[in-house]
Design a protein around this motif. Structure first.
Motif, PDB file in Angstrom:
ATOM      1  N   LEU A  47      -4.704   3.940 -12.046  1.00 44.20           N
ATOM      2  CA  LEU A  47      -3.687   2.979 -11.970  1.00 44.20           C
ATOM      3  C   LEU A  47      -3.414   2.728 -10.288  1.00 44.20           C
ATOM      4  O   LEU A  47      -3.616   3.797  -9.553  1.00 44.20           O
ATOM      5  N   HIS A  48      -2.666   1.938 -10.182  1.00 45.47           N
ATOM      6  CA  HIS A  48      -2.316   1.541  -8.762  1.00 45.47           C
ATOM      7  C   HIS A  48      -0.946   1.121  -8.568  1.00 45.47           C
ATOM      8  O   HIS A  48      -0.469   0.253  -9.674  1.00 45.47           O
ATOM      9  N   ASP A  49      -0.184   1.064  -7.525  1.00 46.78           N
ATOM     10  CA  ASP A  49       1.195   0.170  -7.326  1.00 46.78           C
ATOM     11  C   ASP A  49       0.928  -1.345  -7.818  1.00 46.78           C
ATOM     12  O   ASP A  49       1.953  -1.842  -8.407  1.00 46.78           O
ATOM     13  N   ASP A  51       5.756   7.583  -2.656  1.00 44.26           N
ATOM     14  CA  ASP A  51       5.218   8.504  -3.487  1.00 44.26           C
ATOM     15  C   ASP A  51       4.302   7.706  -4.573  1.00 44.26           C
ATOM     16  O   ASP A  51       4.742   7.776  -5.965  1.00 44.26           O
ATOM     17  N   GLU A  52       3.273   7.191  -4.184  1.00 42.52           N
ATOM     18  CA  GLU A  52       2.261   6.571  -5.133  1.00 42.52           C
ATOM     19  C   GLU A  52       1.451   7.496  -5.919  1.00 42.52           C
ATOM     20  O   GLU A  52       1.322   7.499  -7.169  1.00 42.52           O
ATOM     21  N   GLU A  53       1.282   8.804  -5.087  1.00 42.91           N
ATOM     22  CA  GLU A  53       0.373   9.917  -5.555  1.00 42.91           C
ATOM     23  C   GLU A  53       1.093  10.969  -6.721  1.00 42.91           C
ATOM     24  O   GLU A  53       0.692  11.407  -7.458  1.00 42.91           O
ATOM     25  N   GLY A  54       2.543  11.052  -6.374  1.00 43.26           N
ATOM     26  CA  GLY A  54       2.966  11.975  -7.542  1.00 43.26           C
ATOM     27  C   GLY A  54       2.694  13.483  -7.121  1.00 43.26           C
ATOM     28  O   GLY A  54       2.585  14.289  -8.041  1.00 43.26           O
ATOM     29  N   LEU A 101      -5.237  -4.208  -0.997  1.00 42.64           N
ATOM     30  CA  LEU A 101      -6.410  -3.642  -0.742  1.00 42.64           C
ATOM     31  C   LEU A 101      -6.536  -2.246  -0.888  1.00 42.64           C
ATOM     32  O   LEU A 101      -5.751  -1.696  -0.196  1.00 42.64           O
ATOM     33  N   HIS A 102      -7.477  -1.739  -1.417  1.00 48.00           N
ATOM     34  CA  HIS A 102      -7.818  -0.356  -1.550  1.00 48.00           C
ATOM     35  C   HIS A 102      -9.163   0.147  -1.513  1.00 48.00           C
ATOM     36  O   HIS A 102     -10.095  -0.660  -1.893  1.00 48.00           O
ATOM     37  N   ILE A 103      -9.315   1.308  -1.386  1.00 51.64           N
ATOM     38  CA  ILE A 103     -10.870   1.864  -1.463  1.00 51.64           C
ATOM     39  C   ILE A 103     -11.106   2.086  -2.925  1.00 51.64           C
ATOM     40  O   ILE A 103     -10.076   2.278  -3.664  1.00 51.64           O
ATOM     41  N   LEU A 119      -8.232   7.267   3.886  1.00 51.39           N
ATOM     42  CA  LEU A 119      -8.236   6.030   3.802  1.00 51.39           C
ATOM     43  C   LEU A 119      -7.182   5.680   2.465  1.00 51.39           C
ATOM     44  O   LEU A 119      -6.600   4.551   2.331  1.00 51.39           O
ATOM     45  N   ASP A 120      -7.237   6.468   1.620  1.00 44.52           N
ATOM     46  CA  ASP A 120      -6.361   6.044   0.349  1.00 44.52           C
ATOM     47  C   ASP A 120      -4.996   5.737   0.499  1.00 44.52           C
ATOM     48  O   ASP A 120      -4.302   6.660   1.076  1.00 44.52           O
ATOM     49  N   GLY A 121      -4.536   4.586   0.183  1.00 46.73           N
ATOM     50  CA  GLY A 121      -3.454   3.978   0.442  1.00 46.73           C
ATOM     51  C   GLY A 121      -3.078   3.798   1.713  1.00 46.73           C
ATOM     52  O   GLY A 121      -2.580   2.467   2.332  1.00 46.73           O
ATOM     53  N   ALA A 122      -3.533   4.477   2.950  1.00 47.54           N
ATOM     54  CA  ALA A 122      -2.989   4.043   4.375  1.00 47.54           C
ATOM     55  C   ALA A 122      -4.025   2.909   4.780  1.00 47.54           C
ATOM     56  O   ALA A 122      -3.348   2.056   5.663  1.00 47.54           O
ATOM     57  N   GLY A 131       0.777  -0.999   0.020  1.00 40.49           N
ATOM     58  CA  GLY A 131       0.025  -0.048   0.012  1.00 40.49           C
ATOM     59  C   GLY A 131       0.990   1.161  -0.103  1.00 40.49           C
ATOM     60  O   GLY A 131       1.955   1.274  -0.269  1.00 40.49           O
ATOM     61  N   HIS A 132       0.378   2.645   0.293  1.00 41.87           N
ATOM     62  CA  HIS A 132       1.134   3.684   0.143  1.00 41.87           C
ATOM     63  C   HIS A 132       0.414   4.413   1.414  1.00 41.87           C
ATOM     64  O   HIS A 132      -0.701   4.786   1.561  1.00 41.87           O
ATOM     65  N   LEU A 133       1.795   5.272   2.178  1.00 45.00           N
ATOM     66  CA  LEU A 133       1.260   5.888   3.363  1.00 45.00           C
ATOM     67  C   LEU A 133       1.005   7.524   2.718  1.00 45.00           C
ATOM     68  O   LEU A 133       0.609   8.390   3.456  1.00 45.00           O
TER      69      LEU A 133
HETATM   70 ZN   LIG Z   1      -4.055   4.876  -3.349  1.00 43.48          ZN
END
Ligand SMILES: [Zn+2]
Length: 409
Positions: free
Chosen positions: A351-353, A118-121, A185-187, A85-88, A74-76
């Protein structure tokens, strides 16, 4: 310690209180608040082996009998004024699952939790930094070197302040060396599951995209003196295409958007001479994506002829669909039915990781949990606690099934 999904919800609220404010989550990558979130997570997983790789992906490893590894990722990091919630969710739920597995003794395969960098950029406009470094698709070092944030800080300087050397970031590839399966797992970040009244769904993959500029060229002519049957109106042809894409999308089961039309001369007293349209087409199936593009080209040519104008296509951007692993999709589907009663299979628009890990050749699947009102990248992003708890349970059971799956291969 048995699995405690309520603890995940409490920890997510704690993280939000620590790294968010009245405007939302502020865990933008390569900032002090992001580091604070990483340190907070590390404290929660005290006792696990922690490592930062060359791209500052943060990973915790639970060694198993085999070095073959199940990765939960996931990504913090968040966008500015982002959701809680997004990533966390993925990282905090993954930490709960890691603790639960560890409690039961040494697993048959190694289990690793990864928080991608840095998933979000959000700061430098380059998404999926850490996962693309690990997945092997980061080949734009020269372009990255030129990037600056809004204050003018160059990307290499900002990441160096966090111990990352841009030229060595791709050494993070060793991260996936023993990877045998990947779960995320992601929203949902969209309205589909809520509209079906379902808490959880299995993600089939991420959409392929074809993006083109379609330009219709007619003849500017006086709005008063030109009879309707003698016009070469570029907008009339563009308008027909804008409607036709609804049929094209429906027939292929994809989505098409004409997001922009610029008309020239763009005055009320002239017939439109040129209409520049931006067309975005998306599908999970590469063949169907190609057929949607073909259908749009045929329709555009037909409308151009009908309206006595010319049409020209220019490629803007495209990406192939990325399909997740069939067997893991089945395992996730079974797990969701067990936990929530009903499952649903859906593609991911964003897109996701997971897409980077999947295209590096690691069998991958994602689980989506319902997003209220389909909102994300805003402080209004939310999911009910009941659904969050189901999501943690689903990830936990899916992790067990996937450990067995990896061990049996
Ligand atoms: Zn995300």
């Amino acid at each position: 310690m048995p699995l405690d999904p309520k603890r995940t919800v409490a920890e997510l609220r704690e993280l939000q209180a620590l790294t968010g404010d009245a405007d939302g989550a502020q865990r933008v990558a390569w900032t002090d608040t992001w580091v604070q979130a990483q340190e907070w997570m590390a404290a929660k997983l005290d006792g696990f082996e922690l490592e930062f790789d060359e791209a500052r992906n943060q990973g915790w490893t639970l060694p198993g009998d085999s070095e073959r590894t199940l990765i939960i990722g996931g990504h913090l990091d968040s966008v500015p004024n982002g959701g809680w919630l997004d990533g966390a969710l993925n990282v905090v739920a993954g930490s709960e699952v890691l603790r639960r597995i560890a409690e039961q003794g040494r697993p048959p395969v190694t289990v690793r939790l990864v928080s991608w960098a840095d998933e979000e950029g959000a700061r430098f406009g380059r998404s999926l930094f850490g996962s693309s470094a690990a997945g092997g698709s980061m080949d734009d070092q020269d372009e990255l070197r030129e990037r600056k944030d809004a204050e003018g800080t160059p990307l290499p300087d900002a990441i160096a302040a966090h111990g990352v050397d841009l030229d060595r970031a791709t050494d993070a590839r060793r991260q996936l060396g023993n990877a045998a399966a990947y779960l995320e797992l992601h929203i949902e970040q969209g309205p589909v599951l809520e509209s079906m009244d379902l808490p959880l769904g299995v993600v089939l993959g991420t959409f392929g995209v074809e993006r083109h500029q379609v330009t219709f060229r007619g003849q500017a002519a006086h709005a008063g003196s030109t009879p309707m049957d003698q016009r070469r109106d570029a907008l009339a042809a563009a308008g027909l295409l804008a409607l036709e894409i609804y049929d094209i999308a429906e027939q292929a089961g994809g989505v098409c958007t004409m997001g922009s039309v610029v008309t020239k001369p763009g005055i009320v007293t002239s017939v439109v001479e040129t209409a520049e349209c931006l067309l975005d087409q998306r599908h999970l199936d590469a063949g169907k994506l190609a057929s949607m593009l073909e259908a749009a080209k045929n329709a555009a040519a037909r409308f151009a002829e009908e309206r006595n104008v010319e049409v020209e296509w220019e490629h803007v951007w495209n990406i192939e669909p990325i399909l997740f692993d069939d067997e893991l999709i089945e395992l996730a589907d079974e797990t969701i039915r067990e936990v929530a009663g009903t499952s649903h299979r859906l593609p991911s628009g964003p897109l996701h990781d997971a897409a980077e890990v999947s295209r590096a050749g690691v069998p991958t699947v994602m689980v989506f949990v319902q997003s209220l009102r389909g909102l994300s990248h805003t402080k209004l992003e939310d999911t009910t606690e009941e659904h969050l708890e189901l999501a943690v349970q689903a990830l936990d059971r899916l992790a067990d099934r996937t450990v067995e799956w990896v061990a049996s291969r």
